[in-house]
Design an enzyme around this catalytic site. Structure first.
Site, mmCIF file in Angstrom:
data_model
loop_
_atom_site.group_PDB
_atom_site.id
_atom_site.type_symbol
_atom_site.label_atom_id
_atom_site.label_comp_id
_atom_site.label_asym_id
_atom_site.label_seq_id
_atom_site.Cartn_x
_atom_site.Cartn_y
_atom_site.Cartn_z
ATOM 1 N N LYS A 141 -18.548 -135.882 -18.587
ATOM 2 C CA LYS A 141 -19.153 -134.653 -18.079
ATOM 3 C C LYS A 141 -18.436 -134.160 -16.832
ATOM 4 O O LYS A 141 -18.307 -132.965 -16.613
ATOM 5 C CB LYS A 141 -20.632 -134.894 -17.784
ATOM 6 C CG LYS A 141 -21.476 -134.847 -19.037
ATOM 7 C CD LYS A 141 -22.937 -135.025 -18.738
ATOM 8 C CE LYS A 141 -23.264 -136.484 -18.507
ATOM 9 N NZ LYS A 141 -24.689 -136.756 -18.363
ATOM 10 N N ARG A 185 -18.697 -146.826 -26.956
ATOM 11 C CA ARG A 185 -18.825 -145.385 -26.844
ATOM 12 C C ARG A 185 -17.814 -144.706 -27.745
ATOM 13 O O ARG A 185 -16.832 -145.308 -28.164
ATOM 14 C CB ARG A 185 -18.715 -144.915 -25.394
ATOM 15 C CG ARG A 185 -17.402 -145.157 -24.705
ATOM 16 C CD ARG A 185 -17.520 -144.982 -23.188
ATOM 17 N NE ARG A 185 -17.734 -143.619 -22.761
ATOM 18 C CZ ARG A 185 -18.760 -143.231 -22.004
ATOM 19 N NH1 ARG A 185 -19.680 -144.089 -21.621
ATOM 20 N NH2 ARG A 185 -18.874 -141.996 -21.617
ATOM 21 N N GLU A 245 -28.438 -138.031 -18.105
ATOM 22 C CA GLU A 245 -28.589 -137.542 -16.740
ATOM 23 C C GLU A 245 -28.325 -136.034 -16.805
ATOM 24 O O GLU A 245 -27.289 -135.611 -17.334
ATOM 25 C CB GLU A 245 -27.563 -138.217 -15.823
ATOM 26 C CG GLU A 245 -27.712 -137.738 -14.402
ATOM 27 C CD GLU A 245 -26.694 -138.331 -13.438
ATOM 28 O OE1 GLU A 245 -25.890 -139.200 -13.846
ATOM 29 O OE2 GLU A 245 -26.721 -137.908 -12.272
HETATM 30 P P1 ATP Z 1 -20.295 -139.078 -19.170
HETATM 31 O O1 ATP Z 1 -19.460 -140.280 -18.847
HETATM 32 O O2 ATP Z 1 -19.731 -138.206 -20.208
HETATM 33 O O3 ATP Z 1 -20.752 -138.348 -17.976
HETATM 34 P P2 ATP Z 1 -22.661 -140.545 -19.195
HETATM 35 O O4 ATP Z 1 -22.699 -141.855 -19.881
HETATM 36 O O5 ATP Z 1 -22.589 -140.529 -17.722
HETATM 37 O O6 ATP Z 1 -21.552 -139.679 -19.864
HETATM 38 P P3 ATP Z 1 -25.402 -139.969 -19.552
HETATM 39 O O7 ATP Z 1 -26.090 -138.673 -19.409
HETATM 40 O O8 ATP Z 1 -25.662 -141.018 -18.559
HETATM 41 O O9 ATP Z 1 -23.868 -139.642 -19.612
HETATM 42 O O10 ATP Z 1 -25.558 -140.532 -21.022
HETATM 43 C C1 ATP Z 1 -26.741 -140.549 -21.777
HETATM 44 C C2 ATP Z 1 -26.562 -141.538 -22.881
HETATM 45 O O11 ATP Z 1 -25.465 -141.167 -23.713
HETATM 46 C C3 ATP Z 1 -26.251 -142.920 -22.351
HETATM 47 O O12 ATP Z 1 -27.070 -143.843 -23.031
HETATM 48 C C4 ATP Z 1 -24.809 -143.121 -22.659
HETATM 49 O O13 ATP Z 1 -24.524 -144.460 -22.873
HETATM 50 C C5 ATP Z 1 -24.622 -142.263 -23.899
HETATM 51 N N1 ATP Z 1 -23.228 -141.815 -24.004
HETATM 52 C C6 ATP Z 1 -22.519 -141.133 -23.092
HETATM 53 N N2 ATP Z 1 -21.258 -140.937 -23.496
HETATM 54 C C7 ATP Z 1 -21.153 -141.518 -24.722
HETATM 55 C C8 ATP Z 1 -20.101 -141.675 -25.671
HETATM 56 N N3 ATP Z 1 -18.877 -141.190 -25.448
HETATM 57 N N4 ATP Z 1 -20.364 -142.331 -26.814
HETATM 58 C C9 ATP Z 1 -21.592 -142.805 -27.063
HETATM 59 N N5 ATP Z 1 -22.632 -142.701 -26.212
HETATM 60 C C10 ATP Z 1 -22.422 -142.073 -25.046
HETATM 61 MG MG MG Z 2 -23.678 -141.063 -16.195
#
Ligand code: ATP
Ligand code: MG
Length: 567
Positions: free
Chosen positions: A274, A264, A39
């Protein structure tokens, strides 16, 4: 653990097993199609690197494809700046999406058509409860939910209300389009989840074209379906969303990828959300998303971590089904391992103390040849000038030396790396008693640094020649947080209270050997005896050389590994 492995996804894991099974049975016609769906609401962090290496790496391994897809369904948090940074980070990491860059917002029209179809099939309805009522009707983990009084609206009424929602006749929050599933399901995600909400907000790509926006769970599966993804890899928190992912695609009777969840990445001494990283940036606790202390890909890059080392790290931590926290020391170990192989050795003095070599003729200078990689002369050498005035590290001198002191002290002889042996004869101080200069003599027979008569000289110091030294600024970085898990400390304080306030120390007036003049941004070096350093990609210019300390030389991982019983 010493192999330098540059092939992402070289190890087997449960996802590899699923894919290989599918290839054997021909489930997807032999295709492997993955995607990385960020995102665009912030910069990517090292957790995303794990997801990128996994999805792009598997596509690479099986000759498949991996789409870069921006999941831009929430207009209020997203921004074009983030889109650009994400593209830059993914390609810097070494992955190529070719012509496969997509935006969820490109599918808004199709998603809307699917929503209309769901209403027509009697599987979605417009609800008009307030947010509080919706929450109350939903129940909780111990109590089943209750049907909304609007749940049995007719298809005609639902279609009418939904089209008026789309046409902007209502305020934010007045109505919600919901799937009609089961308000008593033990899985809360199945209790008539929202599909569309009203949001009068401009979108970074579609502008004001829409005032209803699809919810994540609705949008995500459709994006995967439209792009004909085979294996949709996501993190474990989506595991209990999977029934909903499947339900939507089954009801619509469309192409149906398989969602697979993995753990994760969590890293000690780091926050990795983020939203939290944005807090650090907005509150000026760091200098932007790419501050070298940030766990972002751009921060690590600026700090001097290499893409290859990050890929190796992601490969090494593997892919599992259970959440755990990886020790930051392992990441640092992987970075050192890579830099050790690839960084030329040079000399720089961070806190200079002047030495005058009294028996070296004034106005003369000579040069010594020194290898960039000791023991591997074939990888190149450079000339190191030497003359009457040089600088050593202030910390390498003690007026009152402890027993076993191997460095400089009055009357002691030491070796200057690649140059010669010198002996300290006199200490000169200013009116405050501060040492300002050492008077030494050298042994001209020791040119090149060898002991002419085999006499023992234990200490070897790094140094730079005064007249040819290049002035540099050095920024020394350390861990950003003082505690292992800043988000889990239950002391009533915000995570920012655990910031390590001495995590950035700026040293001006450092001196480097002349071969470093004009060093290119992002080039990396080992400063002998000090650590690994990288030329800052933004602030370093031809006139002012700026180095970031990537990492010190001391590796704590070996010890930890031993304690863990080896791995
Ligand atoms: P955050 O919680 O840091 O905002 P998010 O999951 O909301 O992260 P996205 O932009 O939705 O961020 O993530 C894009 C992809 O990266 C998703 O498939 C998510 O599962 C993966 N991802 C995010 N954080 C991690 C992590 N700590 N380890 C592995 N994969 C991750
Ligand atoms: Mg997200």
């Amino acid at each position: 653990m010493n192999e330098t492995n540059d092939n992402p996804q070289s190890r087997s894991n449960f996802i590899v097993e699923i894919i290989e099974q599918d290839l054997k049975t021909g489930k997807w016609g032999g295709r492997v199609a993955t995607r990385f769906p960020p995102e665009p609401n912030g910069y990517l962090h090292i957790g995303h690197a794990k997801a990128i290496c996994l999805s792009f790496g598997l596509a690479q391994k099986y000759g498949g494809t991996c789409n870069l897809r921006f999941d831009d369904t929430n207009p209020t948090k997203e921004d074009a700046e983030y889109v650009e940074s994400i593209k830059e980070d993914v390609s810097w990491l070494g992955f190529d999406w070719g012509d496969r860059m997509f935006f969820a917002s490109d599918y808004f029209k199709t998603m809307h058509e699917y929503a209309v179809k769901l209403i027509e099939d009697g599987k979605a309805y417009v609800d008009s409860l307030s947010a509080e009522e919706t929450a109350a009707y939903r129940g909780d983990y111990n109590r089943p939910g209750k049907n909304s009084p609007h749940r049995d609206r007719s298809v005609e009424e639902n279609l009418d209300l939904f089209s008026r929602m789309k046409n902007g006749e209502f305020e934010d929050g007045e109505h919600l389009l919901r799937a009609k599933i089961d308000m008593t399901s033990p899985n809360m995600n199945m209790r008539d989840p929202a599909i569309y909400r009203i949001r009068h907000a401009s979108h970074h790509r579609t502008g004001d074209e829409w005032c209803i926006y699809p919810m994540y769970d609705w949008a995500h599966g459709l994006e995967d379906s439209i792009e004909q993804i085979t294996h949709s890899l996501c993190t474990l928190e989506f595991e209990n969303h999977r029934p909903l992912y499947d339900w939507f695609l089954e009801q619509l009777d469309v192409y149906h990828p398989q969602q697979i969840e993995f753990a994760r990445l969590n890293l000690s001494y780091t926050v990795m959300s983020k939203r939290k990283l944005l807090d650090l940036v907005s509150d000026d606790l760091v200098n932007g998303w790419d501050d070298p202390r940030m766990p972002t890909i751009s921060g690590f890059r600026r700090r001097g971590y290499t893409a290859a080392a990050i890929r190796n790290f992601c490969d090494r931590i593997g892919v599992a089904k259970r959440d755990n926290t990886v020790d930051l020391a392992l990441l640092e170990h992987t970075i050192r391992e890579d830099l050790n192989e690839t960084s030329p050795r040079v000399m720089a003095v961070l806190d200079p103390l002047k030495i005058v070599i009294e028996n070296y003729p004034e106005g003369e200078q000579e040069e010594f040849e020194a290898p960039y990689f000791p023991g591997q002369e074939e990888r190149g050498t450079r000339a190191i000038p030497f003359s009457r005035e040089i600088f050593v590290e202030r910390d390498d001198f003690r007026e009152e030396a402890p027993r076993k002191w191997r460095r400089l002290a009055p009357g002691k002889e030491v070796r200057l790396r690649y140059a010669c042996l010198i002996t300290c004869n006199e200490v000169i101080k200013d009116e405050n008693g501060e040492v300002t200069e050492l008077r030494c003599t050298w042994d001209p027979e020791s040119r090149g640094g060898t002991s002419p008569d085999g006499r023992k000289v234990r200490g070897t110091l790094h140094w730079v020649n005064a007249s040819t030294a290049v002035m540099t600024e050095v920024r020394q970085y350390d861990r950003l947080f003082n505690v292992i898990n800043p988000l889990a400390v239950e002391d009533g304080h915000s995570f920012v209270e655990h910031i390590n306030h001495s995590s950035c120390e700026i040293l001006t007036g450092c001196l480097a050997e002349p071969s470093l003049a004009g060093a290119k941004p992002e080039s990396r070096f080992q400063f002998e005896r000090i650590g690994y350093f990288c030329v800052d990609r933004y602030d370093s210019t031809d006139d002012k050389l700026v180095f970031n300390r990537t990492i010190t030389l001391r590796d704590s991982w070996a010890k930890i590994e031993k304690k863990l019983g080896g791995k």
